[in-house]
Design a protein around this motif. Structure first.
Motif, PDB file in Angstrom:
ATOM      1  N   GLY A 174     -11.965   1.501   6.459  1.00 38.14           N
ATOM      2  CA  GLY A 174     -11.139   2.712   6.376  1.00 38.14           C
ATOM      3  C   GLY A 174     -11.926   3.866   5.794  1.00 38.14           C
ATOM      4  O   GLY A 174     -12.628   3.708   4.791  1.00 38.14           O
ATOM      5  N   SER A 203       1.384 -10.312   9.163  1.00 37.77           N
ATOM      6  CA  SER A 203       2.628  -9.759   9.726  1.00 37.77           C
ATOM      7  C   SER A 203       3.125  -8.561   8.933  1.00 37.77           C
ATOM      8  O   SER A 203       4.310  -8.261   8.925  1.00 37.77           O
ATOM      9  CB  SER A 203       3.700 -10.846   9.743  1.00 37.77           C
ATOM     10  OG  SER A 203       3.937 -11.279   8.412  1.00 37.77           O
ATOM     11  N   THR A 263      -2.113   6.108   7.030  1.00 34.52           N
ATOM     12  CA  THR A 263      -3.004   4.956   6.825  1.00 34.52           C
ATOM     13  C   THR A 263      -2.760   3.877   7.881  1.00 34.52           C
ATOM     14  O   THR A 263      -3.705   3.332   8.471  1.00 34.52           O
ATOM     15  CB  THR A 263      -2.797   4.376   5.409  1.00 34.52           C
ATOM     16  OG1 THR A 263      -3.030   5.414   4.458  1.00 34.52           O
ATOM     17  CG2 THR A 263      -3.738   3.217   5.130  1.00 34.52           C
ATOM     18  N   HIS A 268       0.849  -1.194   0.000  1.00 34.31           N
ATOM     19  CA  HIS A 268       0.000   0.000   0.000  1.00 34.31           C
ATOM     20  C   HIS A 268       0.884   1.243   0.000  1.00 34.31           C
ATOM     21  O   HIS A 268       1.820   1.332   0.800  1.00 34.31           O
ATOM     22  CB  HIS A 268      -0.874   0.038   1.252  1.00 34.31           C
ATOM     23  CG  HIS A 268      -1.904  -1.042   1.286  1.00 34.31           C
ATOM     24  ND1 HIS A 268      -1.581  -2.376   1.312  1.00 34.31           N
ATOM     25  CD2 HIS A 268      -3.263  -0.988   1.304  1.00 34.31           C
ATOM     26  CE1 HIS A 268      -2.694  -3.099   1.334  1.00 34.31           C
ATOM     27  NE2 HIS A 268      -3.723  -2.284   1.336  1.00 34.31           N
ATOM     28  N   SER A 271     -13.612  -3.089   9.623  1.00 30.13           N
ATOM     29  CA  SER A 271     -13.070  -1.786   9.234  1.00 30.13           C
ATOM     30  C   SER A 271     -12.785  -1.797   7.734  1.00 30.13           C
ATOM     31  O   SER A 271     -12.159  -2.733   7.227  1.00 30.13           O
ATOM     32  CB  SER A 271     -11.766  -1.584  10.025  1.00 30.13           C
ATOM     33  OG  SER A 271     -10.941  -0.625   9.440  1.00 30.13           O
ATOM     34  N   THR A 318      -4.669  -9.121   6.902  1.00 32.20           N
ATOM     35  CA  THR A 318      -4.033  -9.844   5.793  1.00 32.20           C
ATOM     36  C   THR A 318      -4.546  -9.331   4.449  1.00 32.20           C
ATOM     37  O   THR A 318      -5.569  -8.654   4.379  1.00 32.20           O
ATOM     38  CB  THR A 318      -4.351 -11.364   5.862  1.00 32.20           C
ATOM     39  OG1 THR A 318      -5.714 -11.549   5.453  1.00 32.20           O
ATOM     40  CG2 THR A 318      -4.139 -11.938   7.249  1.00 32.20           C
TER      41      THR A 318
HETATM   42  N1  LIG Z   1      -9.477  -1.111   7.091  1.00 33.57           N
HETATM   43  C1  LIG Z   1      -8.623  -0.182   6.721  1.00 33.57           C
HETATM   44  O1  LIG Z   1      -8.760   1.000   7.027  1.00 33.57           O
HETATM   45  C2  LIG Z   1      -7.430  -0.584   5.933  1.00 33.57           C
HETATM   46  C3  LIG Z   1      -7.307  -1.875   5.494  1.00 33.57           C
HETATM   47  N2  LIG Z   1      -6.215  -2.278   4.823  1.00 33.57           N
HETATM   48  C4  LIG Z   1      -6.160  -3.670   4.448  1.00 33.57           C
HETATM   49  O2  LIG Z   1      -5.492  -4.395   5.490  1.00 33.57           O
HETATM   50  C5  LIG Z   1      -4.834  -5.546   4.938  1.00 33.57           C
HETATM   51  C6  LIG Z   1      -3.368  -5.542   5.365  1.00 33.57           C
HETATM   52  O3  LIG Z   1      -2.714  -4.408   4.828  1.00 33.57           O
HETATM   53  P1  LIG Z   1      -1.145  -4.187   5.030  1.00 33.57           P
HETATM   54  O4  LIG Z   1      -0.734  -4.703   6.341  1.00 33.57           O
HETATM   55  O5  LIG Z   1      -0.859  -2.789   4.677  1.00 33.57           O
HETATM   56  O6  LIG Z   1      -0.556  -5.138   3.902  1.00 33.57           O
HETATM   57  P2  LIG Z   1       0.864  -5.861   3.889  1.00 33.57           P
HETATM   58  O7  LIG Z   1       1.113  -6.254   2.482  1.00 33.57           O
HETATM   59  O8  LIG Z   1       1.871  -5.051   4.594  1.00 33.57           O
HETATM   60  O9  LIG Z   1       0.615  -7.178   4.755  1.00 33.57           O
HETATM   61  C7  LIG Z   1      -0.261  -8.174   4.302  1.00 33.57           C
HETATM   62  C8  LIG Z   1      -0.145  -9.412   5.158  1.00 33.57           C
HETATM   63  O10 LIG Z   1      -1.094 -10.364   4.681  1.00 33.57           O
HETATM   64  C9  LIG Z   1      -0.454 -11.609   4.460  1.00 33.57           C
HETATM   65  N3  LIG Z   1      -1.180 -12.329   3.439  1.00 33.57           N
HETATM   66  C10 LIG Z   1      -1.260 -12.047   2.108  1.00 33.57           C
HETATM   67  N4  LIG Z   1      -2.038 -12.954   1.494  1.00 33.57           N
HETATM   68  C11 LIG Z   1      -2.461 -13.803   2.457  1.00 33.57           C
HETATM   69  C12 LIG Z   1      -3.277 -14.961   2.450  1.00 33.57           C
HETATM   70  N5  LIG Z   1      -3.818 -15.432   1.320  1.00 33.57           N
HETATM   71  N6  LIG Z   1      -3.505 -15.601   3.620  1.00 33.57           N
HETATM   72  C13 LIG Z   1      -2.968 -15.144   4.776  1.00 33.57           C
HETATM   73  N7  LIG Z   1      -2.152 -14.060   4.842  1.00 33.57           N
HETATM   74  C14 LIG Z   1      -1.916 -13.415   3.691  1.00 33.57           C
HETATM   75  C15 LIG Z   1       0.971 -11.237   4.087  1.00 33.57           C
HETATM   76  O11 LIG Z   1       1.858 -12.329   4.288  1.00 33.57           O
HETATM   77  C16 LIG Z   1       1.223 -10.099   5.064  1.00 33.57           C
HETATM   78  O12 LIG Z   1       1.557 -10.609   6.330  1.00 33.57           O
HETATM   79  C17 LIG Z   1      -5.028  -5.455   3.432  1.00 33.57           C
HETATM   80  O13 LIG Z   1      -6.119  -6.229   3.042  1.00 33.57           O
HETATM   81  C18 LIG Z   1      -5.353  -3.983   3.227  1.00 33.57           C
HETATM   82  O14 LIG Z   1      -6.020  -3.697   2.025  1.00 33.57           O
HETATM   83  C19 LIG Z   1      -5.168  -1.425   4.585  1.00 33.57           C
HETATM   84  C20 LIG Z   1      -5.254  -0.115   4.959  1.00 33.57           C
HETATM   85  C21 LIG Z   1      -6.391   0.416   5.654  1.00 33.57           C
END
Ligand SMILES: NC(=O)C1=CN([C@@H]2O[C@H](COP(=O)(O)OP(=O)(O)OC[C@H]3O[C@@H](n4cnc5c(N)ncnc54)[C@H](O)[C@@H]3O)[C@@H](O)[C@H]2O)C=CC1
Ligand SMILES: O=C(O)C1=NCCCC1
Length: 314
Positions: A292, A142, A114, A90, A290, A203
């Motif tokens: 966002g 993670s 974010t 992101h 959430s 995730t």
């Molecule tokens: N609710 C909100 O306000 C927000 C939500 N998000 C969402 O939160 C989630 C995490 O975002 P970030 O930590 O920034 O991403 P990131 O790329 O830094 O981390 C993603 C994590 O998910 C894991 N992952 C990926 N595919 C997977 C699968 N099939 N099964 C299990 N684990 C898996 C990765 O190994 C990693 O640990 C994303 O879906 C993102 O779109 C992000 C920003 C704001």
């Protein structure tokens, strides 16, 4: 003549965006958002442009807060197939405007905003919805959100045990090293979740990683991922047998596969609990789904800009 907009980089944002200051501002923003016209928040549903060829998305998130007299838009990209492990999945930028005349005042790194505002909102939901006896925190994932949630939750609560699960042990170990505290690395999501009082799912999964059969009755779940209508983190059993809270009813019902596909009924917005118009059913199994909100970026960006301005005055 207008002066050039300021550029505020990630390290500066990091310095000015402390959870202790941010959380009360976000509480007020959530209340204002859930108060309709009276709350003075203008926040259309975000526009998402899929970049299907590259498994990516571009999101545009504008908002105005009358209470803060702050006008921003965030532009965020997120990619499923990261081309480099160095590159975050992101990336974001927040543009802050002078609401009186439309002049662009600052271009602010949006990645730290974010990560931190999302974790801060989850702490708000958790304070309202967790059991008063909660001791065990479990984080699935993670990445960046997992880490910001760890940091916010260890600052705001005192859990006796913190567990993490990630798809690879290497990722989980890297996380534990970055986090720096005592963390139990679990080999399976079920092991991590069993008996946990508070769970964070952060995730990029498109299929459920958390199953209702594993979850302790009365647990509280902050579900951060699954922000696309065909993405899932939680299974139907969990969605249907829990009390479901969201940040925005309109956005969550449109954007999150956990809600769109399961058809689970939304109980209330977190802002409605804060206002006192809806109950926090903390004795039940609860989910905060959430997705966002732009208004969270607006108040965060204003806090950063105001702090930066104060410290750059001659
Ligand atoms: N609710 C909100 O306000 C927000 C939500 N998000 C969402 O939160 C989630 C995490 O975002 P970030 O930590 O920034 O991403 P990131 O790329 O830094 O981390 C993603 C994590 O998910 C894991 N992952 C990926 N595919 C997977 C699968 N099939 N099964 C299990 N684990 C898996 C990765 O190994 C990693 O640990 C994303 O879906 C993102 O779109 C992000 C920003 C704001
Ligand atoms: O609120 C945000 O910012 C995001 N939410 C879902 C995924 C992309 C960024």
């Amino acid at each position: 003549m207008a002066t050039k907009p300021a550029y505020i980089a990630a390290d500066v944002v990091e310095k000015y965006l402390g959870y202790t200051t941010l959380i009360p501002l976000l509480e007020r923003a959530l209340i204002n958002f859930s108060s309709g016209r009276e709350g003075g928040v203008v926040q259309p549903i975000r526009t998402i442009v899929p970049v299907s060829k590259h498994k990516g998305f571009l999101g545009v998130m504008p908002a105005y807060s009358a209470a803060d007299d702050a006008l921003t838009t965030k532009v965020v990209t997120f990619y499923e197939n990261k081309t480099s492990s160095e590159l975050p999945s992101h990336q974001a930028t927040v543009l802050l405007f002078d609401p009186t005349n439309g002049i662009l005042k600052a271009v602010i790194d949006g990645k730290v905003i974010t990560d931190k505002r999302t974790a801060a909102v989850s702490t708000i939901a958790t304070k309202l919805l967790k059991s008063p006896h909660a001791e065990v925190l479990c984080i699935l994932g993670s990445g960046a959100q997992a880490l910001s949630h760890y940091q916010a939750f260890t600052q705001q609560f005192s859990f006796t045990e913190i567990r993490i699960w990630s798809r690879t042990r290497e990722n989980a170990e890297r996380f534990a090293e970055a986090a720096g505290g005592k963390i139990r690395i679990c080999s399976t999501p079920q092991e991590a979740v069993t008996g946990a009082d508070v769970i964070v799912t952060a995730t990029m999964s498109t299929k459920p990683v958390l199953f209702g059969d594993w979850v302790k009755p009365g647990a509280h779940i902050n579900a951060i991922g699954a922000c696309r209508p065909d993405w899932r983190e939680l299974d139907d059993t969990l969605m249907k047998n829990s009390v479901l809270y969201v940040d925005s009813k309109e956005a969550a019902a449109k954007e999150s596969g956990d809600i769109v596909i399961s058809q689970a009924a939304i109980k209330a917005e977190i802002g409605e609990i804060l206002k006192g118009t809806q109950p926090a059913l903390s004795d039940k199994t609860t989910i905060f789904k959430s997705v966002g909100m732009a208004i969270e970026d607006t108040v965060s960006a204003k806090l950063v800009y105001d702090s930066w301005t104060k410290n750059n005055e001659n």
